[in-house]
Write an enzyme that holds these catalytic residues in place. Sequence first.
Site, PDB file in Angstrom:
ATOM      1  N   LYS A 104       0.856  -1.193   0.000  1.00 32.20           N
ATOM      2  CA  LYS A 104       0.000   0.000   0.000  1.00 32.20           C
ATOM      3  C   LYS A 104       0.889   1.238   0.000  1.00 32.20           C
ATOM      4  CE  LYS A 104      -4.365   0.503   2.472  1.00 32.20           C
ATOM      5  NZ  LYS A 104      -4.943   0.493   3.819  1.00 32.20           N
TER       6      LYS A 104
HETATM    7  C1  E4P Z   1      -8.280   1.516   4.064  1.00 28.16           C
HETATM    8  O1  E4P Z   1      -7.534   0.723   3.557  1.00 28.16           O
HETATM    9  C2  E4P Z   1      -8.114   2.080   5.391  1.00 28.16           C
HETATM   10  O2  E4P Z   1      -7.430   1.131   6.173  1.00 28.16           O
HETATM   11  C3  E4P Z   1      -9.419   2.344   6.116  1.00 28.16           C
HETATM   12  O3  E4P Z   1     -10.523   1.899   5.370  1.00 28.16           O
HETATM   13  C4  E4P Z   1      -9.555   3.699   6.682  1.00 28.16           C
HETATM   14  O4  E4P Z   1     -10.760   3.775   7.404  1.00 28.16           O
HETATM   15  P1  E4P Z   1     -11.046   4.919   8.448  1.00 28.16           P
HETATM   16  O5  E4P Z   1     -11.269   6.196   7.712  1.00 28.16           O
HETATM   17  O6  E4P Z   1     -12.286   4.483   9.170  1.00 28.16           O
HETATM   18  O7  E4P Z   1      -9.842   5.028   9.352  1.00 28.16           O
END
Ligand code: E4P
Length: 218
Positions: free
Chosen positions: A85
């Site tokens: 990522k």
């Molecule tokens: C995506 O890959 C992130 O890990 C996640 O969905 C972020 O979510 P949040 O905005 O609830 O922290």
Amino acid sequence: MKIFLDTADVGEIRRAADAGLIDGVTTNPSLMMKFGQGREPNDVFLEICGAVDGPVSAEVVAVEKDIMIEEGKRLASIHDNIVVKVPLTEDGLRACRALRAEGIRVNVTLCFSVSQALLAAKAGATYISPFVGRVDDISGEGMQLISQIRQTYDNYDLETEILTASIRHPLHAVEAMLIGSDCATMPPKVLYQLLKHPLTDIGLANFLEDWSKLGKEI
Ligand code: E4P
């Protein structure tokens, strides 16, 4: 639509994977901080990869392209399931392109606009992660972003998969399905909210009560 569990909680990942409910996992540095305290991150990633037979997103923490690439390669070497990522910055997109050239799958994260999503696809992203909940948090329309990205990717036959992220409630997931998001990542709580229906519970209770009146066993 593929469902990913957005957590680094290995217990929850096993529970969902053993029931066949999930296709993969996404993590981020905040989730690693929450669930991986006191442990080596690589050990946590390895354990997650052993728990689910599918892509497991692990995020780089560098902001400079060359260091992101090094971190990405190290993460990818942990297990074949790892998807690297990277954040949606210029350096992140350069790192994406370089990692893809080495055959490493990349999830470009922290996407908040359709233009960013187009550029991530051009950089060869395997997945784009638009954060719908965080758009809603600032009075925007998170799901509109998913529709716009779907339309753009379809207009130009772009292969990058839309991974709707930052899902906060079941309706986000249902709308993602209807729009045609390729994947959605959600916390365990939302996954089980999707499963529950009060009419199922009421219907089951009635059936069991009627059966007990028969006084028979199966
Ligand atoms: C995506 O890959 C992130 O890990 C996640 O969905 C972020 O979510 P949040 O905005 O609830 O922290």
